[in-house]
Design a protein around this motif. Structure first.
Motif, PDB file in Angstrom:
ATOM      1  N   PHE A 134      -5.021   2.241  33.300  1.00  0.00           N
ATOM      2  CA  PHE A 134      -5.549   2.345  34.657  1.00  0.00           C
ATOM      3  C   PHE A 134      -4.541   3.103  35.512  1.00  0.00           C
ATOM      4  O   PHE A 134      -3.340   3.168  35.207  1.00  0.00           O
ATOM      5  CB  PHE A 134      -5.837   0.965  35.263  1.00  0.00           C
ATOM      6  CG  PHE A 134      -4.681   0.012  35.217  1.00  0.00           C
ATOM      7  CD1 PHE A 134      -3.754  -0.065  36.244  1.00  0.00           C
ATOM      8  CD2 PHE A 134      -4.508  -0.822  34.121  1.00  0.00           C
ATOM      9  CE1 PHE A 134      -2.674  -0.928  36.188  1.00  0.00           C
ATOM     10  CE2 PHE A 134      -3.430  -1.709  34.050  1.00  0.00           C
ATOM     11  CZ  PHE A 134      -2.504  -1.752  35.085  1.00  0.00           C
ATOM     12  N   SER A 135      -5.044   3.711  36.578  1.00  0.00           N
ATOM     13  CA  SER A 135      -4.207   4.428  37.524  1.00  0.00           C
ATOM     14  C   SER A 135      -4.351   3.798  38.893  1.00  0.00           C
ATOM     15  O   SER A 135      -5.416   3.282  39.246  1.00  0.00           O
ATOM     16  CB  SER A 135      -4.596   5.911  37.576  1.00  0.00           C
ATOM     17  OG  SER A 135      -4.232   6.561  36.377  1.00  0.00           O
ATOM     18  N   VAL A 136      -3.261   3.872  39.662  1.00  0.00           N
ATOM     19  CA  VAL A 136      -3.202   3.213  40.968  1.00  0.00           C
ATOM     20  C   VAL A 136      -2.813   4.229  42.030  1.00  0.00           C
ATOM     21  O   VAL A 136      -1.899   5.047  41.831  1.00  0.00           O
ATOM     22  CB  VAL A 136      -2.180   2.055  40.951  1.00  0.00           C
ATOM     23  CG1 VAL A 136      -2.113   1.377  42.325  1.00  0.00           C
ATOM     24  CG2 VAL A 136      -2.541   1.033  39.879  1.00  0.00           C
ATOM     25  N   ASN A 137      -3.507   4.189  43.149  1.00  0.00           N
ATOM     26  CA  ASN A 137      -3.200   5.044  44.300  1.00  0.00           C
ATOM     27  C   ASN A 137      -1.897   4.575  44.934  1.00  0.00           C
ATOM     28  O   ASN A 137      -1.820   3.482  45.493  1.00  0.00           O
ATOM     29  CB  ASN A 137      -4.362   4.971  45.301  1.00  0.00           C
ATOM     30  CG  ASN A 137      -4.187   5.937  46.451  1.00  0.00           C
ATOM     31  OD1 ASN A 137      -3.081   6.136  46.946  1.00  0.00           O
ATOM     32  ND2 ASN A 137      -5.286   6.528  46.884  1.00  0.00           N
ATOM     33  N   ARG A 138      -0.873   5.416  44.852  1.00  0.00           N
ATOM     34  CA  ARG A 138       0.445   5.032  45.344  1.00  0.00           C
ATOM     35  C   ARG A 138       0.549   5.100  46.866  1.00  0.00           C
ATOM     36  O   ARG A 138       1.527   4.597  47.439  1.00  0.00           O
ATOM     37  CB  ARG A 138       1.516   5.888  44.693  1.00  0.00           C
ATOM     38  CG  ARG A 138       1.879   5.440  43.277  1.00  0.00           C
ATOM     39  CD  ARG A 138       2.023   3.947  43.185  1.00  0.00           C
ATOM     40  NE  ARG A 138       2.986   3.509  42.185  1.00  0.00           N
ATOM     41  CZ  ARG A 138       3.427   2.279  42.071  1.00  0.00           C
ATOM     42  NH1 ARG A 138       2.996   1.339  42.899  1.00  0.00           N
ATOM     43  NH2 ARG A 138       4.285   1.930  41.149  1.00  0.00           N
ATOM     44  N   ASP A 139      -0.438   5.691  47.543  1.00  0.00           N
ATOM     45  CA  ASP A 139      -0.485   5.613  49.003  1.00  0.00           C
ATOM     46  C   ASP A 139      -0.952   4.232  49.458  1.00  0.00           C
ATOM     47  O   ASP A 139      -0.690   3.822  50.588  1.00  0.00           O
ATOM     48  CB  ASP A 139      -1.434   6.673  49.575  1.00  0.00           C
ATOM     49  CG  ASP A 139      -0.922   8.080  49.364  1.00  0.00           C
ATOM     50  OD1 ASP A 139       0.311   8.261  49.312  1.00  0.00           O
ATOM     51  OD2 ASP A 139      -1.757   9.002  49.226  1.00  0.00           O
ATOM     52  N   ARG A 140      -1.652   3.530  48.582  1.00  0.00           N
ATOM     53  CA  ARG A 140      -2.248   2.239  48.928  1.00  0.00           C
ATOM     54  C   ARG A 140      -1.486   1.040  48.393  1.00  0.00           C
ATOM     55  O   ARG A 140      -1.624  -0.062  48.913  1.00  0.00           O
ATOM     56  CB  ARG A 140      -3.685   2.190  48.390  1.00  0.00           C
ATOM     57  CG  ARG A 140      -4.595   3.272  48.960  1.00  0.00           C
ATOM     58  CD  ARG A 140      -4.843   3.058  50.438  1.00  0.00           C
ATOM     59  NE  ARG A 140      -5.759   4.057  50.977  1.00  0.00           N
ATOM     60  CZ  ARG A 140      -6.231   4.031  52.215  1.00  0.00           C
ATOM     61  NH1 ARG A 140      -5.864   3.066  53.039  1.00  0.00           N
ATOM     62  NH2 ARG A 140      -7.054   4.968  52.633  1.00  0.00           N
ATOM     63  N   PHE A 141      -0.709   1.253  47.332  1.00  0.00           N
ATOM     64  CA  PHE A 141       0.003   0.128  46.719  1.00  0.00           C
ATOM     65  C   PHE A 141       1.350   0.611  46.205  1.00  0.00           C
ATOM     66  O   PHE A 141       1.418   1.553  45.419  1.00  0.00           O
ATOM     67  CB  PHE A 141      -0.816  -0.469  45.578  1.00  0.00           C
ATOM     68  CG  PHE A 141      -0.200  -1.703  44.982  1.00  0.00           C
ATOM     69  CD1 PHE A 141      -0.178  -2.903  45.695  1.00  0.00           C
ATOM     70  CD2 PHE A 141       0.364  -1.681  43.718  1.00  0.00           C
ATOM     71  CE1 PHE A 141       0.400  -4.047  45.153  1.00  0.00           C
ATOM     72  CE2 PHE A 141       0.932  -2.820  43.165  1.00  0.00           C
ATOM     73  CZ  PHE A 141       0.949  -4.006  43.886  1.00  0.00           C
ATOM     74  N   LYS A 142       2.410  -0.038  46.662  1.00  0.00           N
ATOM     75  CA  LYS A 142       3.772   0.379  46.314  1.00  0.00           C
ATOM     76  C   LYS A 142       4.412  -0.503  45.250  1.00  0.00           C
ATOM     77  O   LYS A 142       5.485  -0.177  44.742  1.00  0.00           O
ATOM     78  CB  LYS A 142       4.663   0.346  47.563  1.00  0.00           C
ATOM     79  CG  LYS A 142       4.123   1.093  48.771  1.00  0.00           C
ATOM     80  CD  LYS A 142       4.030   2.581  48.532  1.00  0.00           C
ATOM     81  CE  LYS A 142       3.622   3.316  49.812  1.00  0.00           C
ATOM     82  NZ  LYS A 142       3.440   4.774  49.585  1.00  0.00           N
ATOM     83  N   GLY A 143       3.783  -1.606  44.897  1.00  0.00           N
ATOM     84  CA  GLY A 143       4.403  -2.577  44.001  1.00  0.00           C
ATOM     85  C   GLY A 143       4.336  -2.186  42.532  1.00  0.00           C
ATOM     86  O   GLY A 143       3.912  -1.083  42.168  1.00  0.00           O
ATOM     87  N   ASP A 144       4.749  -3.122  41.683  1.00  0.00           N
ATOM     88  CA  ASP A 144       4.752  -2.924  40.233  1.00  0.00           C
ATOM     89  C   ASP A 144       3.315  -2.808  39.734  1.00  0.00           C
ATOM     90  O   ASP A 144       2.484  -3.676  40.014  1.00  0.00           O
ATOM     91  CB  ASP A 144       5.458  -4.104  39.558  1.00  0.00           C
ATOM     92  CG  ASP A 144       5.449  -3.993  38.040  1.00  0.00           C
ATOM     93  OD1 ASP A 144       5.312  -2.874  37.518  1.00  0.00           O
ATOM     94  OD2 ASP A 144       5.567  -5.048  37.371  1.00  0.00           O
ATOM     95  N   ILE A 145       3.018  -1.751  39.004  1.00  0.00           N
ATOM     96  CA  ILE A 145       1.660  -1.570  38.473  1.00  0.00           C
ATOM     97  C   ILE A 145       1.596  -1.767  36.965  1.00  0.00           C
ATOM     98  O   ILE A 145       0.497  -1.735  36.395  1.00  0.00           O
ATOM     99  CB  ILE A 145       1.103  -0.176  38.824  1.00  0.00           C
ATOM    100  CG1 ILE A 145       1.888   0.927  38.098  1.00  0.00           C
ATOM    101  CG2 ILE A 145       1.091   0.038  40.333  1.00  0.00           C
ATOM    102  CD1 ILE A 145       1.238   2.292  38.179  1.00  0.00           C
ATOM    103  N   ASN A 146       2.740  -1.968  36.319  1.00  0.00           N
ATOM    104  CA  ASN A 146       2.740  -2.006  34.855  1.00  0.00           C
ATOM    105  C   ASN A 146       2.440  -3.392  34.322  1.00  0.00           C
ATOM    106  O   ASN A 146       3.173  -3.961  33.510  1.00  0.00           O
ATOM    107  CB  ASN A 146       4.061  -1.461  34.320  1.00  0.00           C
ATOM    108  CG  ASN A 146       4.167   0.034  34.542  1.00  0.00           C
ATOM    109  OD1 ASN A 146       3.224   0.770  34.252  1.00  0.00           O
ATOM    110  ND2 ASN A 146       5.278   0.478  35.080  1.00  0.00           N
ATOM    111  N   THR A 147       1.318  -3.930  34.777  1.00  0.00           N
ATOM    112  CA  THR A 147       0.800  -5.210  34.297  1.00  0.00           C
ATOM    113  C   THR A 147      -0.720  -5.186  34.379  1.00  0.00           C
ATOM    114  O   THR A 147      -1.287  -4.656  35.346  1.00  0.00           O
ATOM    115  CB  THR A 147       1.349  -6.388  35.123  1.00  0.00           C
ATOM    116  OG1 THR A 147       0.632  -7.578  34.747  1.00  0.00           O
ATOM    117  CG2 THR A 147       1.202  -6.153  36.620  1.00  0.00           C
ATOM    118  N   THR A 148      -1.359  -5.754  33.389  1.00  0.00           N
ATOM    119  CA  THR A 148      -2.824  -5.793  33.379  1.00  0.00           C
ATOM    120  C   THR A 148      -3.381  -6.717  34.461  1.00  0.00           C
ATOM    121  O   THR A 148      -4.585  -6.710  34.722  1.00  0.00           O
ATOM    122  CB  THR A 148      -3.344  -6.245  32.001  1.00  0.00           C
ATOM    123  OG1 THR A 148      -2.642  -7.433  31.595  1.00  0.00           O
ATOM    124  CG2 THR A 148      -3.134  -5.154  30.956  1.00  0.00           C
ATOM    125  N   SER A 149      -2.510  -7.468  35.134  1.00  0.00           N
ATOM    126  CA  SER A 149      -2.964  -8.284  36.267  1.00  0.00           C
ATOM    127  C   SER A 149      -3.559  -7.417  37.371  1.00  0.00           C
ATOM    128  O   SER A 149      -4.394  -7.889  38.151  1.00  0.00           O
ATOM    129  CB  SER A 149      -1.807  -9.111  36.831  1.00  0.00           C
ATOM    130  OG  SER A 149      -1.382 -10.084  35.902  1.00  0.00           O
TER     131      SER A 149
END
Length: 344
Positions: A134-149
């Motif tokens: 999955f990919s995450v918009n870094r303008d919207r979320f700054k936290g850790d993304i390397n979890t399936t949570s």
């Protein structure tokens, strides 16, 4: 989506003939959407004076359902994922060929030759491989993304802004990875927990979309998108400030393959097309367009630098990639029930 290419007249003109004639043959392709450059289809049609038609699908399961519902005998080749090749072979949907029927058979990279889903490559050739995460918009979320949570128990700021792929095998496999349970589990308690997980997670999801997976990230309609690696790279190239995740729990790896379908109406042209795709320059053309990785040796001189160096094509060490497994039929019906319940 359907594409029709007619090049008999153009090809004959190029050869210097003045009289008109029909193409020497036909080729009917059943293919994933947005996955092969038009120019490459044009090139094949012109080189072999073949009329090419192509229909598209958006999931392995949709392709299988269509073939079983009456499309067998309509197409010459299809492009299933690894686990789906095994399923199709088991259901008698594939023809076989001998290696000497493909002059470029030796171009297959060794690691993709004797694969578990088609040992020795009797019915398929490698097409492209990549990953699903999955990919995450870094303008919207700054936290850790390397979890399936992020997908299954997201932070509040991402809830309601998540798109997941409309593909049963990959979504339920990702959920199993998140839970740390085996794929194709027949344990009733584990399956109950799997069902509960995806039902609870669904409340955070805005949409199920495969053909729109890239577009919703580019438009900003989704802040998180379960996505194939090449689609993520394309979304970045189109201006989305996204980062592709490699979750610590694991992610999905896959190999798409071109298969020779049983009762192919144009078997000879199907084999010509498969052989054509094993040419390094042609395999690289698919990679440059789709931004995955070919299973063919000798493509590197033809690859764009941006494709070779993209983060989606260069996973870090640590997180483990998992192939989707083909479940036994008695187990598959249980997963089908979970999926049907999820899509209500």
């Amino acid at each position: 989506m359907k594409q029709l290419l007619k090049y008999s007249v153009a090809a004959i003109a190029l050869m210097g003939f003045s009289s008109m004639a029909q193409a020497e043959g036909k080729l009917s392709i059943y293919h994933w959407f947005e996955y092969i450059p038009q120019e490459l289809l044009d090139k094949f049609a012109q080189e072999y004076d073949v009329e090419v038609t192509m229909d598209t699908y958006d999931s392995n399961e949709a392709m299988l359902a269509a073939l079983k519902a009456g499309k067998m005998g309509s197409y010459d080749v299809a492009v299933p994922g690894d686990y789906m090749v095994e399923i199709m072979a088991g259901e008698g949907l594939l023809d076989t060929f001998e290696p000497n029927e493909l002059s470029n058979f030796s171009n297959i990279q060794p690691q993709w030759l004797d694969v578990s889903f088609d040992p020795g490559r009797k019915s398929s050739i490698p097409y492209q491989w990549g990953s699903t995460s999955f990919s995450v918009n870094r303008d919207r979320f700054k936290g850790d993304i390397n979890t399936t949570s992020i997908l299954f128990d997201p932070p509040a700021e991402l809830s309601g802004k998540i798109n997941v792929l409309d593909t049963q095998g990959e979504l339920l496999t990702m959920a199993s990875i998140h839970m740390g349970i085996p794929q194709c589990s027949s344990d009733r308690e584990q399956l109950k927990e799997l069902n509960k997980l995806v039902q609870d997670a669904k409340t955070h999801w805005a949409s199920f979309g495969s053909d729109t997976a890239k577009d919703v990230l580019v438009s900003g309609d989704a802040h998180v998108g379960m996505i194939w690696s090449g689609f993520s790279a394309k979304a970045r190239n189109e201006g989305a400030n996204i980062e592709y995740a490699y979750p610590k729990e694991g992610y999905i790896v896959w190999m798409d393959n071109v298969v020779l379908l049983k009762d192919a109406p144009n078997r000879e042209n199907a084999l010509k097309f498969m052989n054509f795709l094993l040419e390094p320059e042609n395999a690289a053309a698919v990679t440059n367009y789709a931004q995955y990785t070919a299973g063919v040796a000798g493509t590197e001189p033809f690859l764009d630098e941006a494709v070779k160096n993209s983060p989606e094509s260069n996973p870090p060490s640590g997180p483990v990639g998992h192939f989707v497994q083909a479940c036994p039929q008695d187990v598959q019906v249980l997963y089908d029930a979970i999926w049907t319940n999820l899509k209500k």
